[in-house]
Design a protein around this motif. Structure first.
Motif, PDB file in Angstrom:
ATOM      1  N   ARG A  59      -3.739 -10.841  -1.346  1.00 31.86           N
ATOM      2  CA  ARG A  59      -3.346 -11.190  -2.709  1.00 31.86           C
ATOM      3  C   ARG A  59      -2.817  -9.990  -3.488  1.00 31.86           C
ATOM      4  NH1 ARG A  59      -5.784 -16.568  -5.071  1.00 31.86           N
ATOM      5  NH2 ARG A  59      -6.214 -17.600  -3.091  1.00 31.86           N
ATOM      6  N   ASP A  60      -1.879 -10.268  -4.399  1.00 34.06           N
ATOM      7  CA  ASP A  60      -1.367  -9.280  -5.362  1.00 34.06           C
ATOM      8  C   ASP A  60      -0.773  -8.066  -4.656  1.00 34.06           C
ATOM      9  OD1 ASP A  60      -0.844  -8.330  -7.924  1.00 34.06           O
ATOM     10  OD2 ASP A  60      -2.829  -7.510  -8.227  1.00 34.06           O
ATOM     11  N   VAL A  61       0.104  -8.315  -3.704  1.00 34.03           N
ATOM     12  CA  VAL A  61       0.750  -7.224  -2.978  1.00 34.03           C
ATOM     13  C   VAL A  61       2.266  -7.249  -3.224  1.00 34.03           C
ATOM     14  CG1 VAL A  61      -1.048  -6.987  -1.251  1.00 34.03           C
ATOM     15  CG2 VAL A  61       0.809  -8.622  -0.864  1.00 34.03           C
ATOM     16  N   GLY A  62       2.631  -7.554  -4.466  1.00 34.48           N
ATOM     17  CA  GLY A  62       4.046  -7.631  -4.831  1.00 34.48           C
ATOM     18  C   GLY A  62       4.780  -6.314  -4.692  1.00 34.48           C
ATOM     19  N   VAL A  63       6.100  -6.385  -4.683  1.00 36.25           N
ATOM     20  CA  VAL A  63       6.911  -5.225  -4.305  1.00 36.25           C
ATOM     21  C   VAL A  63       7.005  -4.161  -5.387  1.00 36.25           C
ATOM     22  CG1 VAL A  63       8.252  -6.630  -2.732  1.00 36.25           C
ATOM     23  CG2 VAL A  63       9.109  -6.256  -5.052  1.00 36.25           C
TER      24      VAL A  63
ATOM     25  N   VAL B 279      -7.421   9.993  -2.021  1.00 32.23           N
ATOM     26  CA  VAL B 279      -7.417   9.065  -3.165  1.00 32.23           C
ATOM     27  C   VAL B 279      -6.698   7.770  -2.774  1.00 32.23           C
ATOM     28  CG1 VAL B 279      -6.666   8.705  -5.535  1.00 32.23           C
ATOM     29  CG2 VAL B 279      -7.426  10.964  -4.807  1.00 32.23           C
ATOM     30  N   ALA B 280      -7.356   6.646  -3.006  1.00 26.43           N
ATOM     31  CA  ALA B 280      -6.740   5.361  -2.658  1.00 26.43           C
ATOM     32  C   ALA B 280      -5.560   5.089  -3.573  1.00 26.43           C
ATOM     33  CB  ALA B 280      -7.766   4.241  -2.780  1.00 26.43           C
ATOM     34  N   ALA B 281      -4.509   4.519  -3.025  1.00 24.91           N
ATOM     35  CA  ALA B 281      -3.320   4.220  -3.813  1.00 24.91           C
ATOM     36  C   ALA B 281      -3.431   2.873  -4.535  1.00 24.91           C
ATOM     37  CB  ALA B 281      -2.089   4.217  -2.913  1.00 24.91           C
ATOM     38  N   SER B 282      -4.377   2.072  -4.112  1.00 25.24           N
ATOM     39  CA  SER B 282      -4.576   0.804  -4.822  1.00 25.24           C
ATOM     40  C   SER B 282      -6.027   0.380  -4.650  1.00 25.24           C
ATOM     41  CB  SER B 282      -3.651  -0.286  -4.289  1.00 25.24           C
ATOM     42  OG  SER B 282      -4.054  -0.705  -2.999  1.00 25.24           O
ATOM     43  N   LEU B 283      -6.493  -0.455  -5.576  1.00 25.69           N
ATOM     44  CA  LEU B 283      -7.873  -0.905  -5.520  1.00 25.69           C
ATOM     45  C   LEU B 283      -7.902  -2.431  -5.531  1.00 25.69           C
ATOM     46  CD1 LEU B 283     -10.844   0.346  -5.735  1.00 25.69           C
ATOM     47  CD2 LEU B 283     -10.783  -0.644  -8.024  1.00 25.69           C
ATOM     48  N   PRO B 284      -8.200  -3.036  -4.405  1.00 24.57           N
ATOM     49  CA  PRO B 284      -8.215  -4.500  -4.353  1.00 24.57           C
ATOM     50  C   PRO B 284      -9.476  -5.054  -5.004  1.00 24.57           C
ATOM     51  CG  PRO B 284      -8.397  -3.555  -2.126  1.00 24.57           C
ATOM     52  CD  PRO B 284      -8.475  -2.416  -3.091  1.00 24.57           C
ATOM     53  N   LEU B 285      -9.258  -6.015  -5.911  1.00 24.85           N
ATOM     54  CA  LEU B 285     -10.387  -6.666  -6.589  1.00 24.85           C
ATOM     55  C   LEU B 285     -10.522  -8.125  -6.155  1.00 24.85           C
ATOM     56  CD1 LEU B 285      -9.695  -5.383 -10.232  1.00 24.85           C
ATOM     57  CD2 LEU B 285     -11.378  -4.497  -8.620  1.00 24.85           C
ATOM     58  N   GLY B 286      -9.783  -8.513  -5.150  1.00 19.91           N
ATOM     59  CA  GLY B 286      -9.813  -9.918  -4.715  1.00 19.91           C
ATOM     60  C   GLY B 286      -8.715 -10.681  -5.414  1.00 19.91           C
ATOM     61  N   PHE B 287      -8.884 -10.931  -6.702  1.00 20.72           N
ATOM     62  CA  PHE B 287      -7.857 -11.649  -7.478  1.00 20.72           C
ATOM     63  C   PHE B 287      -6.698 -10.725  -7.830  1.00 20.72           C
ATOM     64  CE2 PHE B 287      -9.017  -9.451 -11.310  1.00 20.72           C
ATOM     65  CZ  PHE B 287     -10.352  -9.155 -11.123  1.00 20.72           C
ATOM     66  N   ALA B 288      -6.903  -9.407  -7.748  1.00 13.31           N
ATOM     67  CA  ALA B 288      -5.858  -8.450  -8.092  1.00 13.31           C
ATOM     68  C   ALA B 288      -6.000  -7.239  -7.209  1.00 13.31           C
ATOM     69  CB  ALA B 288      -5.953  -8.036  -9.563  1.00 13.31           C
ATOM     70  N   ASN B 289      -4.931  -6.465  -7.174  1.00 10.42           N
ATOM     71  CA  ASN B 289      -4.881  -5.292  -6.300  1.00 10.42           C
ATOM     72  C   ASN B 289      -4.250  -4.188  -7.141  1.00 10.42           C
ATOM     73  OD1 ASN B 289      -4.800  -3.625  -4.102  1.00 10.42           O
ATOM     74  ND2 ASN B 289      -3.493  -4.931  -2.844  1.00 10.42           N
TER      75      ASN B 289
END
Lengths: 226, 226, 226, 226, 226, 226, 226, 226
Positions: free
Chosen positions: E121-125, A1-11
């Motif tokens: 982008r959007d890789v804040g801590v 399972v991915a821990a984050s999903l990058p959408l370009g403008f958001a992750n």
């Protein structure tokens, strides 16, 4: 399972619910409605439990409103899948009517994430008897959120009366030397009542999340106690 | 009669007693003992009534001590020809023990210029019942001087309880976000209790002089009433 | 008799008149017209004497205008049941034309609560003779409200001339280093003239209330004198 | 039973233990050794449980040392009747060696009032792997106290990793733009990790007291659960 | 050859390209469209290489749009004669979605002047794993631009992970204690990770120009190496 | 002859021309058009020489425009009876195009009151050769007005080159850490070039008036020399 | 002839006398006595006219005292080859005794570089008649240096009375809200009297140098007039 | 291999050399001599290359001096195993003599870690020709460190002259409005010369480390070029 999903403008942080018992809450300003909608869709798909957007202006809410969330214009909070009320009770106390919108945000977020809320509005220290009249009720809560602008004295007085955690929220109510909330912020940080904790100016959201962290620990302690 | 007497390093205002009912009060810092002594000598010669020096360090006091004034090391006030107590009563209220030296200055100056003083010390809002226990006594005064550092909430709470003038004195007690008294100053200026007046940080002297101005008017009103 | 009346959004302090000789005054910003109207109705019902709303924008005033109060757009004060003029005289002195709205608020509130007002406008220190020409008239008042923006020097000069209480009101008139009134505020707090009291930036209301507290004491002293 | 005991220079709050589960803690600065000794004596006589003095300089500690309390020069805390360790565990995490004294105060107070303490020192984000290596241990605590000076980034990173309450303590470690702790304070208040609570600069004491309030609620919840 | 061309309202620096490898870049605010157009025309005529206008509002861009430059409304950068990509790679890293416009400016300027750009982008801590997942890719860049508002912790964490130059850009994202970017600015200046460099708040342009200076040196070193 | 003429909202200083060689100059903001018109009428009737209004918005200018004064929308200065050019030459130097409006005000006021003006625009230190190219011309002036925003370095560099008085005007051009002109203000006050004088942010008016005071002295010295 | 002489730790500007009519003046702090001595020796050798060191502590003065300069411990100025008094007269006016050292520096520097000085000490606005008594004498000077701490009102009042240039010097006299001179600085910058110029806090030196620049222009105008 | 070694009071980062090409550098303040000695011993044992302690007072240096490092009291840097000079040249430029200690720190650190240093001292803009005389030499460096207090104009002027990276270091030299370096800091951040990077006040160390990061990239680029 991915821990984050990058959408370009958001992750989108998909691991947060596991770490902290609650999915990422979306902060509205600086995001376009379609960006907010995309993030919410990911959260609804990939997480369980409540999904919230804060500081959402009515126009933006309208633009994403076909997603069947509940929008409350006073608190500017939009919510999907609110949690059922659980064990922890939060007393939300305000000094004056002008602190109302900050309290509204705290109430909306706290309720949506499953905390029980009791409200005590406009009990500022200029008419101290108003606060003393409800002091016992406030003491009965598990955590108190004290919201005040101007000189923010409410936080000190409340914290002197109760033994439970006090999360102080300075507001930008007031003018001139109130410095848009900085005065109340500094005053709350230097409270003569020991153990007051402070969150950012006007951050009803921050106070609700601090209460959420308390509930996280309380739940764990209870689980261990069994 | 000359309205002022130039001494080179100073220019003594001899007309002030006539204008304001009290001779010039000498601020100690930045003046050498012999300069202070010279100014005091002029005031003793050319004016009547009390003569005071404030913020006088013990060493400086010792250096000018052969002039038979009374020096109080706690308040750092030196005084000649103190006035007899008169009609106006000042309640001097402090939040904590650390505000003591500022209260000492207010007490010393107020007493020396003929005001009656009642003191209520260490009644800060962290233990509110201490203040409520003396609230009636404070209400009985003609003017209240509320002295507090840290968040300065005492001023708001006191001003909410009494109808008489409240002169708030922020003190530099506290650390960090107390910003050496600036936080209490800002907080007092934005008090939610209406009509609070504020003087400079740590200025027990300023509060006493504000009370003196009140007594000036009260005396005049009484004279007119006869 | 209840000491306060909770309306949900507000908690009206019904005991204030008894404590301080004047009912709670309603601060307009942050309240909706219907909220203001509800509070005013409670105050008109449950208290006697003047009822005031300050900082009320014309549109809001129009929305609640069917309640037959008097609205003054210059001072933004709305008033019901103004008091008859009484014994205490307030001199309201301004440095420049731009300080006018703050003076208007002070005049409107002071008049409504029964103080006598004398006005001295645009007598700033850049043309000192204008102030000196009216100095005797200012000295005749029982309390002086000195209103100035920019560097706020008026407060120091006035306080040097008179013996009565001086309430200094910094205004946000000016630009750049005037820092929206903070410069005048700091300057007034550090006045070289002793005993100057300061209220919040642009707070004509605060100055009027400080004068009200003075009148409260004066009245009591007079009553005792009989 | 009297709720407070006035000593002239101080007015000891005897009701606090009942309200908050802990007697008043004495703040050392601004009090003379004999004053501290007198207050401590009252607290030892009239209350039960731990009695503490904070920010006590060694010389002052020596002056009152015949009262058989325990003095720790690193934390500057003096303690009588420390509590036995109880249920709640506090993780105290520091960014750098220079934050040590603030952590020492937090540890000393927390331990004395009966909290269990685990320490994680010098795990600042410049070498992130040091923090990640102990992340699981930190997550196991019931509350985390994150102590950092300079830019205070530790608080955000820790709060992102754990679900429990995070009390952030900015310290005055650093120079120049660190502004004696104000930078870390502001940074912690604006943490991108939700629900971080902040106490005053260098206030290890404040963090321990915030943890005490948490324990107060946890204890109550547990009592109710039975 | 003249080193500058005075236009009355502006004095175009024609020698800059020679000194710094890049013609003057035009800052849009405070200039009227026809003034901008005139300056751009001079630069196109008298210099070679890219010509850029920054912070150009769409309306102003439209007014000068017949000059066949490329306008990007997100970054508000207008560009003529963009450079071909060259040797140096810049990693542009942002903490949150609200930092996007500042990143857009940095990307637009850096690309136009011939730097290769990689975006993260959007890789804040608050969700640290998002940053750790791309840490190796960031390390591979020749310079890192770290863009963050609120508490700006991203800069410290990134700088702790990489060995290459880190240019930190504070943004005005956030509210209250974020102080419109001042908090992030101060935090970045006091980073516990050594050697972080900081540019002005919201200055994506400044970061790109700092990278340009690095490329200037790198090019020279390479030339010397041959 | 009356020294001032009270109009209720204003108190026109009629003695100023005698004291300072120039009638009172009207500051537009905070005055209604009809108030400005009334003051101007008094000045035209009771004084001789130039009459000016500064910071006058076009709409207000239109509203009082039937009084046949000359209005310049760029400088926002309206003028009646401008003086003929006299002996003193002022060099007005700006760092960038964005400083233009402040220079426009300085030019308009200085010209109207009879000073000769030479302008040197957009010669900021980022392209130092532009300034060096006109340094001799600047040195030839009797006083230099150095106008700059951002870091305000122009004032120091100019003051290092010339021997004559330098009046530095910080402007609000810039963003972020420019703090709306405060940075340039502080920088100019701490110039490493000795004897730089500073006026308020954006105050082209203040600089022109400082030059007027110089001309006042120069004229007197010349008169005495004869 | 070399325009500067590098000494390693310093780089003496030998061209300044030619540009500005006065050799470089040495700022004492941060330089060791032997460094100061070396610089002074170069200036005595390579320039003509006065050579000065400012802010020189007595111990440092003693260490370099064998160079036969004149040291004045009150002003902390050391001087070699003072100029004969010339045409320009400077009035140096102070508000209070505590402003004395700043005035001493202004007097010492101004006198050493050939300006005529008249002093008016302790004429602050709290006793306005003291200032009015000498107003005509102050008006007779060619330039006025107004020195005041606290609220700095003296500068505005003086500038309202005279037509000549006014150089305002804020001092750090005062406490609390005086903010070590920042309040007086801001107040002077926002003076309601037009054309006031301001130099750095406590910079008697800066004021004297501003007067020097005036004399530079006056001399040139006179030369041209011949 | 362990990535860090916890010593209780410190947690030595052993992986930093691998990540950034240089072992952790020890910041002296807030550490006791024996703590510093212990950390240094670990670094000497577990890493290769230079080991440094900064801001080390002479007394502390003496206490750990038997470890055969080299201590330079001017820069307060202690060093073991300095690197041999390598390819990159740093120009270190100061505005005045008072900036010397900050330059000393930058020189000591840069030299110890293998950078070549060229120094240009006391070339501030008050005597611009001093800077212009060495401009070509400065341009020849690979990176420029511009060190200045007061208004910090040197950074802007230098950055306008050179194309290479400019690291600006504000210093606390100056008084009053210099605000202990904050003014120079703000000024450098708002430099009109594009691409200036800024480090913390007085941080010669930070500038050297920024140069180290540049060298890190340069080395890598060169390696890739082969």
């Amino acid at each position: 399972v991915a821990a984050s999903l990058p959408l370009g403008f958001a992750n989108v942080d998909l691991a947060r619910q596991n770490r902290q018992g609650l999915a990422e809450i979306v902060y509205g300003p600086g995001k376009r409605p379609e960006e907010i909608a995309a993030i919410v869709r990911v959260l609804l798909d990939r997480t369980s439990g409540p999904v919230l957007v804060t500081r959402l202006e009515p126009a933006a809410a309208a633009a994403i409103g076909d997603m069947t969330g509940h929008y409350d214009p006073r608190s500017r909070v939009m919510c999907w899948r609110p949690a059922a009320p659980r064990e922890m009770t939060v007393a939300i106390v305000t000094a004056g009517t002008a602190d109302g919108p900050v309290a509204d945000e705290a109430v909306a977020v706290a309720t949506a994430i499953g905390l029980r809320v009791r409200q005590f509005r406009d009990v500022g220290v200029a008419g101290l008897h108003r606060l003393l009249a409800v002091a016992d009720d406030i003491c009965a809560a598990d955590v108190v959120v004290a919201i005040a602008g101007m000189e923010g004295a409410l936080a000190s007085v409340v914290a002197g009366l109760v033994g439970v955690p006090v999360v102080a929220v300075p507001t930008s109510a007031g003018y001139g030397a109130a410095l848009e909330g900085v005065t109340a912020l500094l005053a709350m940080l230097t409270s003569c009542a020991a153990g007051v904790c402070v969150v950012n100016i006007d951050s009803g959201f921050g106070a609700a999340m601090a209460a959420h962290r308390l509930a996280f620990t309380a739940r764990r302690l209870r689980a261990e106690a069994r």
